[in-house]
Design an enzyme around this catalytic site. Sequence first.
Site: not given
Length: 373
Positions: A68, A338
């Site tokens: 993304h 992450y």
Amino acid sequence: MTRRITTGQRKHRSPLPWLALIAFIAGSVILGFGWLADWFDTRRDTASDFTDAIEASAGKHPGFRRAHSKGVCVSGWFQGSPQGHALSIAPMFDGQKVPVLGRLSIGGADPHGADASARVRSMALQLTSADGQQWRMAMNSFPFFAVPTVDAFLAQTRAQAPDPATGKPDPEKMKAFVAANPSAQRFQRWAQQEPWSTSWANTVYNGVNAFVFHAVDGSTRAVRWHMQPQAPFEEMSAEQRAQADTDYLYEELRQRLQQGPLRWAMQVTVAGDGDDAADPSTPWPDSRPQVMAGTLELVSAEPQAEGACRDINFDPLVLPKGVTGSDDPILAARSAVYSVSFNRRQQEIAAGRAPEATSKEGGNGAMGEESRR
């Protein structure tokens, strides 16, 4: 580890193009549905290994997030409803407007990719209550996940990695994966049949994973939610996609916002008997109770390089009082991957390897992406 949440306790064309599409979508959302560190503590595969697999399959753009990569910042308000307040004591449901910072994005790892080439569209939000509590959401245009477990997701990611000899994924590997996983077959059908929307503004965004709402009387309910747009759905044809400008989603959004705010209703689905909150690949029946828990209103958009959203990690396990995560294994490990991704991007920035942005909505520069997670 949390215990399993069960609702009894709580209220014919060639398949290869579609196999490739599934692989693309999977690569697009790997960072949208992650896994917590405790999962990696009990398995040989580490967060670093998984990030390596993501980069091998989806490509790598130094200085940008691994999935993304292209998007825009948005801001506005959220106002909870009495019905939402009855389900959860989260302060965002108390009826007062709370500020929202968010990001609208497209699937894929190319920060300068064409908007019309992305099958998946996403919405990430941060809601902040008056007392400083935060609720972060990460939602996607697909209604269910392609696989139910982290192991299956890792196998899917590795199956789509390019063959060094050809530079392209081996279609037989992905074909074998889909054949062995019924949920991936169901996802394939969705990808084939579901029409594409013409705008970020008329897209439904699904939370996909289950969470738990805690009511004032102490009762708990497993729920899923989605944002239902006020703007009517319009289907985008293949011809329109072929003719669209690279940044058409951003330009279209900006034009809409010039006419006024954009709104979505937060629709909460309450699980019923037999609904498994730990399996994000299985949709719950349409007959389940639906509650209109609040209204989202977006009033502005700006490139993410200068926008406030760039510094937000939209981790869906950042939750306010009154909302907790389920034991969905795909929800349960986002932080570890992450963290690895963030550290790698920081090192890339320090080494001066970040590319310059070339598109309007992706006009972020490396720092526009790097500081986000």
